[in-house]
Scaffold this motif. Structure first.
Motif, short mmCIF file in Angstrom:
data_model
loop_
_atom_site.label_atom_id
_atom_site.label_comp_id
_atom_site.label_asym_id
_atom_site.label_seq_id
_atom_site.Cartn_x
_atom_site.Cartn_y
_atom_site.Cartn_z
N ALA A 275 0.83 -1.21 0.00
CA ALA A 275 0.00 0.00 0.00
C ALA A 275 0.86 1.26 0.00
CB ALA A 275 -0.91 0.00 1.22
N PHE A 276 1.92 1.24 0.80
CA PHE A 276 2.81 2.40 0.86
C PHE A 276 3.55 2.60 -0.47
CE2 PHE A 276 7.01 4.26 1.94
CZ PHE A 276 6.55 5.52 2.28
N GLY A 277 3.92 1.49 -1.11
CA GLY A 277 4.65 1.57 -2.38
C GLY A 277 3.84 2.27 -3.45
N ALA A 278 2.53 1.97 -3.49
CA ALA A 278 1.68 2.59 -4.50
C ALA A 278 1.61 4.11 -4.31
CB ALA A 278 0.27 1.99 -4.43
N THR A 279 1.58 4.55 -3.05
CA THR A 279 1.54 5.99 -2.77
C THR A 279 2.92 6.62 -2.95
OG1 THR A 279 -0.25 5.67 -1.19
CG2 THR A 279 0.99 7.71 -1.02
N ALA A 280 3.95 5.90 -2.52
CA ALA A 280 5.31 6.44 -2.64
C ALA A 280 5.68 6.72 -4.08
CB ALA A 280 6.30 5.45 -2.02
N ALA A 281 5.13 5.93 -5.00
CA ALA A 281 5.41 6.16 -6.42
C ALA A 281 5.01 7.56 -6.84
CB ALA A 281 4.67 5.12 -7.27
N LEU A 282 3.87 8.02 -6.32
CA LEU A 282 3.40 9.37 -6.66
C LEU A 282 4.18 10.44 -5.90
CD1 LEU A 282 -0.46 8.68 -6.63
CD2 LEU A 282 1.05 8.80 -8.60
N LEU A 283 4.64 10.09 -4.69
CA LEU A 283 5.36 11.05 -3.87
C LEU A 283 6.76 11.34 -4.42
CD1 LEU A 283 4.43 9.84 -0.28
CD2 LEU A 283 3.61 11.90 -1.43
N ILE A 284 7.45 10.29 -4.88
CA ILE A 284 8.85 10.46 -5.28
C ILE A 284 9.03 10.59 -6.79
CG2 ILE A 284 9.60 9.16 -3.25
CD1 ILE A 284 10.18 6.79 -5.03
N GLY A 285 8.05 10.13 -7.57
CA GLY A 285 8.21 10.16 -9.02
C GLY A 285 8.37 11.54 -9.59
N GLY A 286 7.55 12.49 -9.12
CA GLY A 286 7.62 13.86 -9.61
C GLY A 286 8.93 14.55 -9.27
N PRO A 287 9.31 14.59 -7.99
CA PRO A 287 10.57 15.25 -7.63
C PRO A 287 11.79 14.65 -8.30
CG PRO A 287 9.20 14.94 -5.69
CD PRO A 287 8.52 14.21 -6.81
N ILE A 288 11.86 13.32 -8.41
CA ILE A 288 13.02 12.68 -9.05
C ILE A 288 13.09 13.09 -10.52
CG2 ILE A 288 13.94 10.47 -9.87
CD1 ILE A 288 13.05 9.24 -7.26
N THR A 289 11.94 13.08 -11.19
CA THR A 289 11.92 13.44 -12.61
C THR A 289 12.34 14.88 -12.83
OG1 THR A 289 10.16 11.83 -13.04
CG2 THR A 289 10.46 13.57 -14.66
N GLU A 290 11.83 15.79 -12.00
CA GLU A 290 12.12 17.21 -12.18
C GLU A 290 13.55 17.57 -11.79
OE1 GLU A 290 9.21 19.62 -10.31
OE2 GLU A 290 7.52 18.77 -11.41
N LEU A 291 14.08 16.93 -10.75
CA LEU A 291 15.41 17.30 -10.25
C LEU A 291 16.54 16.55 -10.94
CD1 LEU A 291 14.64 17.49 -6.41
CD2 LEU A 291 14.86 19.39 -8.03
N ALA B 109 -1.33 10.27 1.38
CA ALA B 109 -0.52 9.61 2.41
C ALA B 109 -1.38 9.11 3.55
CB ALA B 109 0.54 10.57 2.93
N ILE B 110 -2.51 9.76 3.82
CA ILE B 110 -3.35 9.34 4.93
C ILE B 110 -3.95 7.96 4.68
CG2 ILE B 110 -5.38 10.57 4.02
CD1 ILE B 110 -4.52 9.82 7.70
N TYR B 111 -4.40 7.71 3.46
CA TYR B 111 -5.00 6.39 3.27
C TYR B 111 -3.94 5.30 3.14
CZ TYR B 111 -4.90 5.53 -1.91
OH TYR B 111 -4.56 5.25 -3.21
N ALA B 112 -2.73 5.67 2.70
CA ALA B 112 -1.64 4.69 2.71
C ALA B 112 -1.27 4.33 4.15
CB ALA B 112 -0.43 5.25 1.98
N ALA B 113 -1.22 5.37 5.01
CA ALA B 113 -0.90 5.12 6.43
C ALA B 113 -1.98 4.26 7.08
CB ALA B 113 -0.76 6.45 7.16
N MET B 114 -3.25 4.56 6.80
CA MET B 114 -4.34 3.79 7.39
C MET B 114 -4.36 2.36 6.84
SD MET B 114 -5.40 5.82 9.58
CE MET B 114 -6.58 4.62 10.21
N SER B 115 -3.93 2.20 5.60
CA SER B 115 -3.85 0.85 5.04
C SER B 115 -2.79 0.03 5.76
CB SER B 115 -3.53 0.93 3.54
OG SER B 115 -3.45 -0.36 2.99
N ILE B 116 -1.65 0.65 6.06
CA ILE B 116 -0.60 -0.04 6.82
C ILE B 116 -1.11 -0.42 8.20
CG2 ILE B 116 1.67 0.26 7.88
CD1 ILE B 116 2.40 2.08 5.53
N ILE B 117 -1.79 0.51 8.85
CA ILE B 117 -2.35 0.24 10.18
C ILE B 117 -3.39 -0.87 10.10
CG2 ILE B 117 -3.75 1.19 12.05
CD1 ILE B 117 -2.38 3.91 11.47
N GLY B 118 -4.30 -0.78 9.11
CA GLY B 118 -5.34 -1.80 8.96
C GLY B 118 -4.76 -3.17 8.70
#
Length: 496
Positions: free
Chosen positions: A162-178, A324-333
């Motif tokens: 669950a975290f991986g699916a969200t992390a892709a959106l979190l890190i994909g943009g900054p890595i591509t731009e920088l 990130a909130i639903y990824a965090a709740m998915s990890i908790i769940g």
């Protein structure tokens, strides 16, 4: 994706030569989860890099979608075959081979100078992922014995996904731009390299299926083509139309190949998928639940993304942060569900999880054209995310427990393929509903009505998941069938 208590366990094998708990098991889990995280991230990290890839490599606007589709089709289509390699050749061995291929393919992706080279490398990445994912799960199941520890391990595994699916959106943009789009692939190299270095030291080999080793090439070919055509047809349907000759032709071809596959397996002396595995009510019920959960999760996630960006005006990076909130709740769940499964049973976890999943989607169906994150998305995502984690755990317990050790790779492959198919259906159906309701209008109010309808459609999937969980709760597998695998002869575990 944990296991359940002993009274619901389909097998519980005790051997006088059982080496006992592996002292390296938590290090092994960390390594396996790192690989799973990498595979999941690569399925979506290209989303935000596509405009840059299209521009630099000369893709057409339609053709650039194959940067994602090539990976997903080869990944989903070969999961069954990849899982069976664990049973025939050893899970650790095939996991390491898959990881080495993933490293090489990632390097080629980053070095691609033409569109054709990138697509070919992404196909190779998908093949590697189809080997790595089910073989990693087979190693995990063999490393952790049935009970609370395996539940905990599978809860961590589910949360990482669950975290991986969200992390892709979190890190994909900054890595591509920088750093440039190439680095979304290059970052895999040190991770895969570390896995290859440490894997032989901490991973335990899995039992190998006894007797003659046969890969059932005709069965592998037909089921791979069937899954690939099904996923491709469903993914393309919203664009070309569900009633178009192209969609109908692809779905009919997939159905014909599926029937041919069943005929081949029924007559094969060494089938890729022994049909007797479907006699297990928990295996069938768990995979049906996984199909419906994937439809709900991916359909809901897609519509949430579209609403946030097209109605609320979020950028892709801001949206990634907001999820990130639903990824965090998915990890908790996932982790809470894993721990409780050993006390109350996976069936109750499935029921509660399906209720949470459906409730979250119903809350999200109330989004408004003049809404905001806190009033329209936050609480729905909290409940939705909790349901994602707990239902995934329960579905995996049912689908993967009760499987003979030398068939754990196959069971993992089936479970993964079902999840991929469910994801394709969820995305296609929810987007079709959204477009149908808007009727071509692009106003904020029309779009919102379309998204409301799509959320309701995904809530229906969650409702069907609830009915499946209820049926699993009420229908008990006969004790004799439930322990059939335990009575079967089990081969000696392969030595490390």
């Amino acid at each position: 994706m944990p296991r359940h208590q002993v009274t619901e366990t389909s097998f519980n094998i005790t051997r006088g030569d059982d080496p006992g708990p592996d002292s390296r098991r938590w290090k092994a889990l960390a390594l396996l989860c790192a690989a799973y995280f990498m595979v999941i991230v690569d399925s979506q990290i290209v989303i935000l890099a596509m405009p840059f890839i299209e521009s630099e490599l000369g893709f057409t606007p339609a053709g650039v979608q194959w940067v994602m589709s090539a990976y997903l089709l080869s990944f989903g289509g070969l999961l069954l075959f990849g899982g069976r390699t664990a049973d025939l050749l050893g899970g650790r061995r095939m996991f390491m081979i898959g990881t080495a291929l993933f490293l090489a393919a990632s390097l080629l992706c980053g070095l691609a100078v033409t569109s054709e080279m990138l697509i070919a490398a992404r196909i190779a990445q998908g093949v590697a992922a189809a080997i790595m994912t089910p073989t990693a799960m087979a190693v995990l199941m063999h490393t952790f014995g049935e009970g609370p520890e395996r539940n905990k391990a599978l809860g961590v595994w589910t949360g990482i996904g669950a975290f991986g699916a969200t992390a892709a959106l979190l890190i994909g943009g900054p890595i591509t731009e920088l750093l440039g789009w190439e680095w979304i692939f290059f970052i895999n190299i040190p991770i895969a390299g570390l896995i290859l270095l440490l894997g032989p030291r901490v991973l335990r080999e899995t039992p190998v299926r006894p007797g003659k080793r046969s890969f059932d090439p005709f069965g592998a070919l037909t089921v791979t083509l069937a899954v690939a055509l099904l996923v491709y047809g469903v993914v393309e349907a919203p664009e070309v139309g569900w009633g178009s000759g192209r969609t109908i032709g692809l779905l009919v071809a997939a159905a014909v190949l599926a029937v041919l596959f069943l005929m081949i397996e029924a007559r094969s002396k060494s089938p890729l998928v022994p049909l007797k595995i479907f006699r297990s009510a928990t295996f069938v019920g768990g995979n049906l639940l996984m199909l419906l959960v994937a439809m709900s999760v991916f359909g809901g996630a897609l519509i949430t993304s579209l609403y946030a960006q097209q109605v609320l005006g979020y950028s892709a990076i801001v949206f990634g942060l907001s999820t990130a909130i639903y990824a965090a709740m998915s990890i908790i769940g996932a982790n809470v569900g894993a721990r409780l499964a050993g006390k109350v049973g996976y069936k109750l976890i499935a029921l509660v999880g399906a209720i949470l999943l459906g409730t979250g989607l119903l809350l999200l169906s109330q989004v408004s054209a003049d809404g905001n994150y806190w009033s329209d998305l936050f609480w729905g995502l909290v409940v939705f995310g909790t349901g994602i984690g707990s239902t995934n755990v329960a579905a995996s317990i049912a689908a993967l427990s009760g499987v003979r050790p030398e068939e754990s790779g196959l069971a993992s492959g089936v479970n993964g393929a079902v999840f991929q198919i469910g994801a394709a259906f969820g995305i296609a159906i929810s987007s079709t509903v959204a477009v149908a309701v808007t009727d071509g209008s692009e106003s904020r109010f029309a779009l919102t009505e379309g998204f409301q309808g799509a959320f309701l459609a995904t809530a229906v999937f969650a409702g069907l998941a609830l009915l499946t969980a209820l049926a699993m709760f009420l229908i008990r597998q006969p004790a004799a069938a439930s322990h059939q695998a335990a009575e079967a002869e089990v081969p000696e575990p392969a030595k490390n």
